[in-house]
Enzyme design. Sequence first.
Site, PDB file in Angstrom:
ATOM      1  N   GLU A  42     -43.470  -4.976 115.627  1.00 53.02           N
ATOM      2  CA  GLU A  42     -43.927  -4.614 116.748  1.00 53.02           C
ATOM      3  C   GLU A  42     -43.202  -3.263 117.168  1.00 53.02           C
ATOM      4  O   GLU A  42     -41.842  -3.406 117.325  1.00 53.02           O
ATOM      5  CB  GLU A  42     -43.981  -5.701 117.866  1.00 53.02           C
ATOM      6  CG  GLU A  42     -44.542  -5.250 119.180  1.00 53.02           C
ATOM      7  CD  GLU A  42     -44.295  -6.365 120.243  1.00 53.02           C
ATOM      8  OE1 GLU A  42     -45.193  -6.307 121.206  1.00 53.02           O
ATOM      9  OE2 GLU A  42     -43.419  -7.279 119.960  1.00 53.02           O
ATOM     10  N   LYS A 115     -53.060  -5.689 122.495  1.00 47.19           N
ATOM     11  CA  LYS A 115     -52.325  -6.989 122.719  1.00 47.19           C
ATOM     12  C   LYS A 115     -53.097  -7.566 123.729  1.00 47.19           C
ATOM     13  O   LYS A 115     -53.150  -7.114 124.875  1.00 47.19           O
ATOM     14  CB  LYS A 115     -50.931  -6.682 122.941  1.00 47.19           C
ATOM     15  CG  LYS A 115     -49.906  -7.963 123.058  1.00 47.19           C
ATOM     16  CD  LYS A 115     -48.535  -7.582 123.052  1.00 47.19           C
ATOM     17  CE  LYS A 115     -47.618  -8.795 122.982  1.00 47.19           C
ATOM     18  NZ  LYS A 115     -46.200  -8.267 123.145  1.00 47.19           N
ATOM     19  N   CYS A 152     -47.029 -10.159 118.416  1.00 45.09           N
ATOM     20  CA  CYS A 152     -46.166 -11.036 119.241  1.00 45.09           C
ATOM     21  C   CYS A 152     -46.541 -12.321 120.188  1.00 45.09           C
ATOM     22  O   CYS A 152     -46.998 -13.011 119.572  1.00 45.09           O
ATOM     23  CB  CYS A 152     -45.265  -9.788 119.980  1.00 45.09           C
ATOM     24  SG  CYS A 152     -43.618 -10.804 120.281  1.00 45.09           S
TER      25      CYS A 152
END
Length: 289
Positions: A42, A115, A152
């Site tokens: 990331e 995300k 993540c």
Amino acid sequence: MRVHVAAIQMAVGENPEQNLEKAEHWVRRAAAQGAQIILLQELFSTPYFCKDQDPAHFGLAHLREQDPALRRMQALSRELQVVLPTSFYERAGTTFFNSLIVFDADGRNLGLYRKAHIPDGPGYQEKFYFSPGDTGFRVFSTHYGRLGVAICWDQWFPEAARCMALQGAEILLYPTAIGSEPEHPEVQSRDHWTRVMQGHAAANMIPVIAANRVGRETGKSAEITFYGGSFITDGTGALLARADLAEGLVSAELDLSALEKDRTEWGMFRDRRPDLYGAIGTLDGFSRK
């Protein structure tokens, strides 16, 4: 179909160009070893700036068409004929996202994922920098298989993995930045982090690839030591390869045809009861019915 996959982990510094050069070095190395799908961590082109709330860091974001990491990885994917999911800090008008674009093995841009789950806590103050993603969970059809790619904090949520599985993902990939807890140095989350994603693999019978960063990064208010541990599982969640604390890569070969046969024969998707899962669509656990 058999596919060779790899996950890269590296330490990054303050110079974005040097970070991109290092990322390219490791991508080339993975490709030279036969990898066809290569996952970088990331936000690999910059330090993990979310340690602090500093408005200056908004200047690290780029429009998609102007981002240096995207341009470089797209050219690299075309040259090496590899699939490269590429994480970047996106500016879209007046809004900022933690985003990813998947480049296919011919360099084609297959689309954007933003995300969905944005954490907020000491050392991981992402809500200051990122709006929650609005793309929904996505699966990308590449030269080497159908990839579900999330970012993540998304990896802690089984709902995200299941959504990608239902959309036909053959591999789940998670670029990551996770390490020590600044206010609780006694907490060691690496094994927990690993087991959560092993569970996604086992529950969906889909291999998982996770790429984390390594190294110590110091901000104004917090310091984080990223613990690496990048790994690849098989379709039962068993570890095929796992890195330690050093920079480097891990790789493995996956038989996607055999995995698809296993999923079909096992029956876990056949026997699902979505009519009973209404509580999942609520925040408090009570069905709307």
